[in-house]
Design a protein around this motif. Sequence first.
Motif, mmCIF file in Angstrom:
data_model
loop_
_atom_site.group_PDB
_atom_site.id
_atom_site.type_symbol
_atom_site.label_atom_id
_atom_site.label_comp_id
_atom_site.label_asym_id
_atom_site.label_seq_id
_atom_site.Cartn_x
_atom_site.Cartn_y
_atom_site.Cartn_z
ATOM 1 N N THR A 13 0.817 -1.235 -0.029
ATOM 2 C CA THR A 13 0.010 -0.175 -0.015
ATOM 3 C C THR A 13 0.867 1.217 -0.042
ATOM 4 O O THR A 13 0.416 2.348 0.005
ATOM 5 N N LEU A 14 2.157 1.096 0.156
ATOM 6 C CA LEU A 14 3.035 2.333 0.115
ATOM 7 C C LEU A 14 3.053 3.005 -1.413
ATOM 8 O O LEU A 14 2.946 2.228 -2.287
ATOM 9 N N PRO A 15 3.247 4.203 -1.381
ATOM 10 C CA PRO A 15 3.244 5.020 -2.717
ATOM 11 C C PRO A 15 4.426 4.278 -3.383
ATOM 12 O O PRO A 15 5.307 4.344 -2.949
ATOM 13 N N GLY A 16 3.933 3.828 -4.674
ATOM 14 C CA GLY A 16 5.224 3.440 -5.631
ATOM 15 C C GLY A 16 5.558 2.196 -5.493
ATOM 16 O O GLY A 16 6.443 1.567 -6.071
ATOM 17 N N ALA A 17 4.974 1.121 -4.621
ATOM 18 C CA ALA A 17 5.254 -0.216 -4.190
ATOM 19 C C ALA A 17 5.243 -1.183 -5.424
ATOM 20 O O ALA A 17 4.014 -0.911 -5.988
ATOM 21 N N ARG A 18 6.082 -1.809 -5.969
ATOM 22 C CA ARG A 18 5.896 -2.515 -7.011
ATOM 23 C C ARG A 18 5.786 -3.909 -6.620
ATOM 24 O O ARG A 18 5.234 -4.964 -7.356
ATOM 25 N N GLY A 19 6.620 -4.323 -5.679
ATOM 26 C CA GLY A 19 6.811 -5.814 -5.117
ATOM 27 C C GLY A 19 7.248 -5.841 -3.716
ATOM 28 O O GLY A 19 8.047 -4.872 -3.448
ATOM 29 N N ALA A 20 7.016 -6.794 -3.242
ATOM 30 C CA ALA A 20 7.469 -6.959 -1.566
ATOM 31 C C ALA A 20 7.778 -8.488 -1.326
ATOM 32 O O ALA A 20 7.081 -9.316 -1.945
ATOM 33 N N ALA A 21 8.586 -8.841 -0.557
ATOM 34 C CA ALA A 21 8.737 -10.292 -0.072
ATOM 35 C C ALA A 21 9.360 -10.498 1.230
ATOM 36 O O ALA A 21 10.158 -9.399 1.566
ATOM 37 N N LEU A 22 9.266 -11.300 1.881
ATOM 38 C CA LEU A 22 10.056 -11.747 3.015
ATOM 39 C C LEU A 22 10.912 -12.864 2.694
ATOM 40 O O LEU A 22 10.443 -13.957 2.167
ATOM 41 N N VAL A 23 12.011 -12.543 2.932
ATOM 42 C CA VAL A 23 13.312 -13.465 2.489
ATOM 43 C C VAL A 23 14.052 -14.000 3.488
ATOM 44 O O VAL A 23 14.285 -13.119 4.478
ATOM 45 N N ASP A 24 14.429 -15.435 3.522
ATOM 46 C CA ASP A 24 15.562 -15.792 4.597
ATOM 47 C C ASP A 24 17.018 -15.547 3.934
ATOM 48 O O ASP A 24 17.046 -16.296 2.658
ATOM 49 N N TRP A 25 17.687 -14.990 4.299
ATOM 50 C CA TRP A 25 19.033 -14.337 3.532
ATOM 51 C C TRP A 25 20.103 -15.520 3.761
ATOM 52 O O TRP A 25 21.035 -15.593 2.975
ATOM 53 N N THR A 26 19.915 -16.513 4.463
ATOM 54 C CA THR A 26 20.737 -17.742 4.565
ATOM 55 C C THR A 26 20.539 -18.779 3.472
ATOM 56 O O THR A 26 21.469 -19.218 2.620
ATOM 57 N N SER A 27 19.094 -18.825 3.172
ATOM 58 C CA SER A 27 18.943 -19.826 2.086
ATOM 59 C C SER A 27 18.552 -19.203 0.812
ATOM 60 O O SER A 27 18.601 -19.757 -0.249
ATOM 61 N N GLY A 28 18.103 -17.719 0.833
ATOM 62 C CA GLY A 28 17.772 -17.401 -0.313
ATOM 63 C C GLY A 28 16.307 -17.399 -0.958
ATOM 64 O O GLY A 28 16.021 -17.143 -1.709
ATOM 65 N N LEU A 29 15.504 -18.125 0.017
ATOM 66 C CA LEU A 29 14.125 -18.506 -0.304
ATOM 67 C C LEU A 29 13.017 -17.401 0.216
ATOM 68 O O LEU A 29 13.344 -17.009 1.198
#
Length: 169
Positions: A13-29
């Motif tokens: 809902t933020l202005p200009g948001a095109r995509g969002a993700a929650l990512v695990d940085w150790t696995s890259g998933l």
Amino acid sequence: MPGIDECLLEAMTLPGARGAALVDWTSGLALGTAGESPVGDHETSAAEAAELARAAAEYESFGPAPGPGPAPGPVPAPGAPGAPAAHAAPGPRGGGGAPGGAADRPDDDEGAAPVEDLIVTTRTGYHVLRFVTTNFDSSLFLHLWLDRTTGNLALARLRLRDLAERLVL
């Protein structure tokens, strides 16, 4: 308190948001995604963002700065201005030493994310990676992709911080 899907939808809902993700940085998933992916594939985008997050989290250059300590150099003679006291009173945690020493510094944040957030600016957008602190040993971050012309980077940072704090896993 929002779960993963609610958190990502709120980020969108933020202005200009095109995509969002929650990512695990150790696995890259990606544990969850919303909106578009900068490369057309959320899994590829998550893996590439995880490489950047992992580098920032693991390299010493991006870690917390050392706390204040005694300045290097010669120690003044006893009784001279700036000389340490012969009998220092115990600090609030029971250890002796001068104010500002290790005994007087607050405890390190156990489980705190190594970095607060990362911002990558491209010609067409902003990528904001906000590390998420949890009660368990987490390695998660929120990745928000904003359009450069319509996005508000300052607002995005503030809202992602709030979302990361309220996120329930």
